[in-house]
Scaffold this motif. Structure first.
Motif, short mmCIF file in Angstrom:
data_model
loop_
_atom_site.label_atom_id
_atom_site.label_comp_id
_atom_site.label_asym_id
_atom_site.label_seq_id
_atom_site.Cartn_x
_atom_site.Cartn_y
_atom_site.Cartn_z
N UNK A 53 0.92 -1.48 0.15
CA UNK A 53 -0.19 -0.08 0.20
C UNK A 53 0.97 1.03 0.21
N UNK A 54 0.31 2.28 -0.94
CA UNK A 54 1.18 3.55 -0.39
C UNK A 54 0.98 4.32 -0.45
N UNK A 55 0.28 5.32 0.53
CA UNK A 55 0.14 5.94 1.61
C UNK A 55 0.87 6.35 2.33
N UNK A 56 0.63 7.14 2.64
CA UNK A 56 2.04 7.76 3.66
C UNK A 56 1.84 7.24 4.99
N UNK A 57 1.06 7.35 5.53
CA UNK A 57 0.82 6.82 7.07
C UNK A 57 1.00 5.82 7.02
N UNK A 58 0.80 4.63 6.07
CA UNK A 58 0.94 2.96 5.86
C UNK A 58 2.71 2.73 5.99
N UNK A 108 -8.25 3.54 1.59
CA UNK A 108 -6.95 4.01 2.84
C UNK A 108 -8.08 4.84 3.53
N UNK A 109 -8.97 5.20 3.19
CA UNK A 109 -9.76 6.85 3.87
C UNK A 109 -10.21 5.85 5.33
N UNK A 110 -10.66 4.31 5.64
CA UNK A 110 -10.88 3.75 6.64
C UNK A 110 -10.77 3.60 8.15
N UNK A 111 -10.14 4.56 8.16
CA UNK A 111 -8.81 4.16 9.64
C UNK A 111 -8.31 5.48 9.53
N UNK A 112 -7.81 6.32 10.71
CA UNK A 112 -7.01 7.01 10.82
C UNK A 112 -5.91 6.60 10.84
N UNK A 113 -4.86 8.18 10.42
CA UNK A 113 -3.37 7.89 10.44
C UNK A 113 -2.58 6.97 11.16
N UNK A 114 -3.00 7.22 12.34
CA UNK A 114 -2.50 6.35 13.30
C UNK A 114 -3.26 4.91 13.91
N UNK A 115 -4.48 5.14 13.19
CA UNK A 115 -4.78 3.34 13.18
C UNK A 115 -3.23 2.58 11.95
#
Length: 210
Positions: free
Chosen positions: A90-95, A183-190
């Motif tokens: 996965x490629x979003x920054x938080x992940x 990627x929008x199913x949980x917060x960045x922290x989660x």
């Protein structure tokens, strides 16, 4: 349905063992403040949304069932949540930041006091460092140094993991967002916490296999 039957679900599903270790780590640093307390609440809501029983969550989180019920109901949404992917690709920054954090912890445990990234990892675990762009860049630099200086002491998977994470973090945010799903199913922290746990388990499994 028993806990074992729930755990065996679809391929790529979060296992009970993974969730238990995540909660154990959160409980160790819950005194770090409201941020970790909020993260635990969000994890409870995520697992409740995935259909986990409150008794099961309470056991893993070391909480009472009424306390879990209260947290799960506090921000309950209408209808089931969208599916959340749990693969490393996965490629979003938080992940990616969570994967970097997990890799750095593995390096720190492998090298002990000789790891350049150990102090940074400890500061993250104690809530003293946040995932700002500057801190993420610093952690990347320290991980790069450890991989270069101690190449012979590292499983090959560590460098492969870093190369994948680094490529993702170097992609402009808009391009990364367009190539990610769920990627929008949980917060960045989660998402950081989930990626951190899954990355560590993946590296640990690779090391054991070697």
């Amino acid at each position: 349905m028993t806990g074992e039957e729930e755990t065996r679900g679809s391929p790529g599903a979060l296992t009970e063992d993974q969730a238990g270790r995540m909660f154990a780590g959160m409980n160790e640093v819950i005194r770090a403040g409201e941020e970790m307390r909020k993260l635990r609440t969000e994890m409870i809501q995520v697992l409740a949304g995935l259909g986990w029983t409150q008794d099961r969550i309470a056991r893993l989180a070391d909480m009472s069932q009424p306390a879990v019920s209260k947290q799960a109901a506090k921000h309950r949404t209408d209808g089931p949540p969208a599916p959340m992917a749990l693969s490393l690709d996965q490629h979003d920054a938080p992940w990616l930041e969570g994967c970097l954090w997990g890799l750095a912890e593995e390096i720190s445990e492998t090298l002990g006091d000789s790891a350049r990234c150990s102090r940074h990892v400890d500061a993250v675990a104690r809530g003293r460092k946040r995932f700002t762009p500057r801190n993420v860049d610093e952690l990347r630099r320290l991980v790069e140094e450890d991989l270069m200086l101690h190449r012979d002491a590292m499983p090959a998977g560590y460098q492969e993991a870093y190369d994948r994470i680094s490529r993702g973090l170097d992609v402009p945010p808009k391009a990364a967002a367009s190539s990610s799903t769920g990627t929008a199913t949980a917060s960045a922290s989660v998402r950081r916490a989930l990626a951190h746990r899954i990355q560590r388990d993946h590296l640990g499994a690779g090391s054991n296999a070697a």
